[in-house]
Write a protein that holds these residues in place. Structure first.
Motif, short mmCIF file in Angstrom:
data_model
loop_
_atom_site.label_atom_id
_atom_site.label_comp_id
_atom_site.label_asym_id
_atom_site.label_seq_id
_atom_site.Cartn_x
_atom_site.Cartn_y
_atom_site.Cartn_z
N GLY A 1 33.78 35.99 27.57
CA GLY A 1 35.09 35.13 26.44
C GLY A 1 33.60 35.04 25.20
O GLY A 1 32.19 34.77 25.42
N ASP A 2 33.56 34.05 24.06
CA ASP A 2 32.86 33.12 23.22
C ASP A 2 33.80 31.90 22.65
O ASP A 2 35.01 32.31 23.19
CB ASP A 2 33.12 34.67 21.91
CG ASP A 2 31.64 34.10 21.37
OD1 ASP A 2 30.99 33.09 21.60
OD2 ASP A 2 31.17 34.81 21.01
N GLY A 3 33.45 31.19 21.69
CA GLY A 3 34.26 30.57 21.42
C GLY A 3 32.87 29.34 21.31
O GLY A 3 31.41 29.16 21.35
N PRO A 4 32.96 27.65 20.14
CA PRO A 4 32.08 27.29 20.05
C PRO A 4 30.90 26.43 21.01
O PRO A 4 29.76 25.97 20.92
CB PRO A 4 33.03 25.70 19.17
CG PRO A 4 34.03 26.27 19.85
CD PRO A 4 33.70 27.68 20.44
N ALA A 5 31.82 25.99 22.25
CA ALA A 5 30.58 26.08 23.30
C ALA A 5 29.58 26.89 23.80
O ALA A 5 29.12 26.64 24.93
CB ALA A 5 31.63 25.16 24.29
N ARG A 6 29.71 27.84 23.82
CA ARG A 6 28.73 29.38 24.05
C ARG A 6 27.59 29.27 24.82
O ARG A 6 27.06 28.97 25.74
CB ARG A 6 29.10 30.09 23.75
CG ARG A 6 28.46 31.79 24.19
CD ARG A 6 28.12 32.71 23.55
NE ARG A 6 26.81 33.88 24.43
CZ ARG A 6 27.29 35.62 23.64
NH1 ARG A 6 28.46 35.70 22.94
NH2 ARG A 6 26.51 35.99 24.14
N GLY A 7 26.56 28.01 23.73
CA GLY A 7 25.30 28.19 23.67
C GLY A 7 25.33 26.91 25.03
O GLY A 7 24.04 26.65 25.60
N GLU A 8 25.62 26.14 25.21
CA GLU A 8 25.41 24.39 25.84
C GLU A 8 26.19 25.83 27.19
O GLU A 8 25.83 25.38 28.41
CB GLU A 8 26.67 23.83 25.37
CG GLU A 8 26.47 22.77 24.23
CD GLU A 8 28.08 22.25 24.06
OE1 GLU A 8 28.31 21.93 25.10
OE2 GLU A 8 27.83 21.21 22.75
N ILE A 9 26.80 26.41 27.21
CA ILE A 9 27.46 27.13 29.02
C ILE A 9 26.21 27.76 29.25
O ILE A 9 25.86 27.35 30.59
CB ILE A 9 29.24 28.08 28.65
CG1 ILE A 9 29.54 26.87 28.51
CG2 ILE A 9 29.24 28.97 29.98
CD1 ILE A 9 31.62 27.63 28.05
N GLU A 10 25.88 28.79 27.91
CA GLU A 10 24.51 29.17 28.37
C GLU A 10 23.75 28.51 29.17
O GLU A 10 22.38 28.87 30.16
CB GLU A 10 23.99 30.36 27.17
CG GLU A 10 25.32 31.29 27.41
CD GLU A 10 24.87 32.04 26.25
OE1 GLU A 10 25.26 32.82 26.18
OE2 GLU A 10 23.68 32.03 25.12
N SER A 11 23.35 27.97 28.43
CA SER A 11 22.06 26.70 29.09
C SER A 11 22.38 26.28 30.04
O SER A 11 21.35 26.79 31.36
CB SER A 11 22.35 25.02 27.77
OG SER A 11 21.16 25.13 28.88
N HIS A 12 23.64 26.07 30.56
CA HIS A 12 23.83 25.18 31.75
C HIS A 12 23.83 26.57 33.05
O HIS A 12 22.89 25.76 33.76
CB HIS A 12 25.81 24.13 31.60
CG HIS A 12 26.02 23.42 32.71
ND1 HIS A 12 25.19 22.39 32.51
CD2 HIS A 12 26.22 23.62 34.08
CE1 HIS A 12 25.80 21.91 34.09
NE2 HIS A 12 26.47 22.94 34.56
N ALA A 13 24.40 27.22 32.66
CA ALA A 13 24.08 28.46 33.45
C ALA A 13 22.71 29.12 33.39
O ALA A 13 22.11 29.25 35.09
CB ALA A 13 24.81 29.71 32.77
#
Length: 381
Positions: free
Chosen positions: A242-254
């Protein structure tokens, strides 16, 4: 613009063909649960012989004012192209556009071209804009319950202004009925069942998240829970599609997770890839703080994919999973969610069978007939 119910076309089986107006905040190409609901319900109504006009807010620049997609006639109310990104972010929506859209909805209703009006719960103001005679042949579709005082008031008052009320799930229907005193019929988010497939447990592995990447989807909880479950022996990967405005934060957390090498963030996927992911994952993880009846739950059930979701107050997914017995509802911290992943894996066969069984009632053809029956009843008056 068109005929009334007194001179509508006739279907081959003798039922009258009605003219529906769907009044909904957003529509394709905007992506979200309600956009998909109204798009696919509209297309299902067209398939059984009715006509559907969708009136929505043109949420971004460059969209056609009118367009026909898969037999559904779309009318986009023009705006400045910043409806979803207002100057003051805390407002979440551009309220000037809501005022203009509601006035446009009133003008549409005064034209008298439609037999039945189905209104999305959002943006709320359009309900009160309709003339009283039109509200007498209208229904609101409630997609979620909100818990703040202002919205509780509207959830009690608005259902009394229209002829009918629908809700996306049994839990939402019960709450609207409790707050308003008006009966509410379940009109769930459906799918075309024959598009989905299930494979045996032994050919599956890992956890799948499928949906928009936004803050309220709460993906850090799933990432942290997956790391704990992996340390306790849970097999496979966590795949986030999926995609969306929180993608960057989610990738960083991962990347910071102890299980980082077993977490993949795919971004948006096409329909065929989505169906393949649903058929190959062992579990669907849904850590959202706020949901109505997410379409992905129906898709997971049809794919024999057990669901794990967290008991947040505004997460309607918990009621759906409990209703169908299609997975595990758990607490809201990573350790509890990790334990639920392991429990769902241990009871996989039972949860998978319950989901497949429950999905049989969620095909769009049956849902469309439910709306048709109510519209016929109202139009006959």
């Amino acid at each position: 613009m068109g005929a009334s119910v007194n001179d509508v076309r006739r279907e081959a089986d003798g039922r009258p063909s009605l003219r529906f107006a769907f009044l909904t905040e957003l529509y394709r190409p905007s992506i979200g649960g309600q956009e998909i609901f109204f798009q696919e319900l509209g297309e299902a109504m067209v398939r059984i012989g009715h006509s559907v006009d969708v009136y929505c807010i043109g949420h971004e620049p460059g969209l056609s004012a009118t367009e026909t997609l898969n037999g559904v006639h779309i009318h986009r109310h023009p705006n400045g192209g910043h409806y979803k990104t207002p100057r003051f972010a805390a407002m979440r929506r551009n309220w000037f556009d809501i005022f203009r859209y509601s006035a446009g909805a009133r003008r549409c209703a005064l034209g008298g071209a439609h037999d039945f009006y189905l209104l999305n719960q959002w943006p709320l103001m359009h309900v009160t804009a309709l003339p009283r005679p039109v509200r007498a042949r209208s229904a609101i579709h409630w997609c979620e319950i909100r818990d703040d005082a202002f919205l509780r008031t509207l959830q009690a008052v608005l259902p009394r202004l229209v002829a009918s009320n629908f809700a996306v799930s049994e839990a939402v229907a019960q709450e609207i009925t409790r707050q308003s005193g008006r009966p509410t019929v379940v009109l769930p988010s459906g799918i075309q069942l024959d598009r989905y497939r299930s494979v045996p447990h032994g050919k599956r592995s890992g956890v799948l998240y499928l949906g928009r990447l936004a803050a309220h989807k709460n993906l850090p909880l799933l990432i942290d829970a997956f790391a704990l479950a992996a340390a306790d022996g849970f097999a496979g990967e966590l795949v986030i599609a999926g995609d969306g405005p929180a993608r960057g934060e989610i990738e960083s957390h991962a990347r910071q997770s102890p299980a980082a090498e077993r977490i993949r963030v795919l971004g948006s996927v096409d329909e065929d890839t989505k169906i393949e992911l649903l058929s190959r994952a062992a579990l669907l993880g849904m850590p959202s703080r706020r949901e109505g009846f997410p379409r992905v739950i129906t898709e997971a059930m049809a794919s024999g994919l057990p669901i794990v979701t967290a008991r947040f107050p505004e997460n309607g997914a918990t009621d759906v999973v409990a209703q169908y017995g299609s997975g595990v509802v758990c607490g809201t911290d990573p350790a509890e969610f990790a334990g639920a992943l392991l429990a769902a894996e241990a009871g996989w066969e039972g949860f998978s069978h319950a989901g497949i069984t429950g999905a049989q009632s969620l095909d769009w053809s049956g849902i469309a007939r439910t709306l048709e029956a109510r519209a016929m009843e109202v139009a006959a008056r």
